[in-house]
Design an enzyme around this catalytic site. Structure first.
Site, PDB file in Angstrom:
ATOM      1  N   SER A  64       0.808  -1.222   0.000  1.00 28.39           N
ATOM      2  CA  SER A  64       0.000   0.000   0.000  1.00 28.39           C
ATOM      3  C   SER A  64       0.840   1.271   0.000  1.00 28.39           C
ATOM      4  O   SER A  64       0.330   2.348  -0.296  1.00 28.39           O
ATOM      5  CB  SER A  64      -0.935   0.019   1.215  1.00 28.39           C
ATOM      6  N   LYS A 107      -7.733   4.944   6.883  1.00 29.22           N
ATOM      7  CA  LYS A 107      -6.545   5.757   6.597  1.00 29.22           C
ATOM      8  C   LYS A 107      -6.919   7.232   6.434  1.00 29.22           C
ATOM      9  O   LYS A 107      -6.230   8.122   6.944  1.00 29.22           O
ATOM     10  CB  LYS A 107      -5.842   5.229   5.348  1.00 29.22           C
TER      11      LYS A 107
END
Length: 214
Positions: A64, A107
């Site tokens: 990621s 996030k």
């Protein structure tokens, strides 16, 4: 992230000290391949780089962060600073296409909360894969901040889009000869590499001349 004279290697410190998992290592290899395809297609790269998460003492895995790592590399290679008010997440493939990641909501909300704690400026935001947009289910407070222009979510589908947002200049598209235009991020990298190659050539010529004299 550090760049230095070398042979174009990207050293993954996390992997070398066995703190990086297989998926993270794969992500670094993919971004290395992307760099080579863009800046070492005709001539070898004369700059190497080291990549690490500072003060991290636990294992890192997953890909990621590969888009963020590439943008950090591009910043170091071009010597152009990265905006510090934007967070970024996303995986990438060898063609520079940004791929979806997990935990996008968490996030975004995590960085939003960080901004609230440290002080909002109205310019802060996050860069995420465009393919994650359809899956967002954000807290109402984040949605309202985005609606009011106090927080921003930038969906990107390519490396170039992320680079332009973070470095504030056009990424640059190569012409038929493989050259990048001036005034672009990739153009700055190409010119720096060209200077390094010329320096290397001059050193080799000087060494050969010295060898011939003796």
């Amino acid at each position: 992230m550090r760049c230095y004279y070398g042979e174009g290697d990207v050293i993954d410190i996390e992997r070398d000290v066995k703190l990086g998992g297989n998926l993270h290592s794969k992500g670094v290899m993919i971004l290395s391949a992307w760099l080579a395809s863009h800046f070492a297609a005709k001539d070898p790269m004369s700059l190497s780089a080291s990549l690490t998460f500072e003060q991290n003492y636990g294992e890192v895995d997953g890909d990621s962060a590969s888009l963020a790592e590439l943008c950090a590399l591009v910043s170091a290679l071009s010597e152009l600073p990265v905006r510090q008010d934007l967070a970024i997440t996303g995986s990438m493939n060898q063609f520079g296409e940004v791929q979806p990641i997990g935990g996008a909501n968490e996030k975004i909300e995590g960085f939003f909360e960080t901004c609230r704690i440290t002080g909002t400026t109205g310019s802060q935001g996050v860069i995420i894969p465009k393919t994650n947009i359809q899956n967002l289910m954000l807290d109402a407070e984040v949605v309202n901040a985005v609606r009011d222009g106090q927080f921003h979510i930038y969906p990107v589908s390519s490396v170039e889009e992320a680079v332009e947002l973070l470095l504030g200049k056009p990424a640059g598209r190569a012409d038929r000869k493989g050259d990048y235009p001036r005034g672009t991020v990739f153009g700055a990298i190409a010119r720096r590499l060209a200077k390094m190659r010329e320096h290397e050539r001059q050193e080799q010529e000087a060494a050969e001349k010295h060898s011939t004299i003796h």
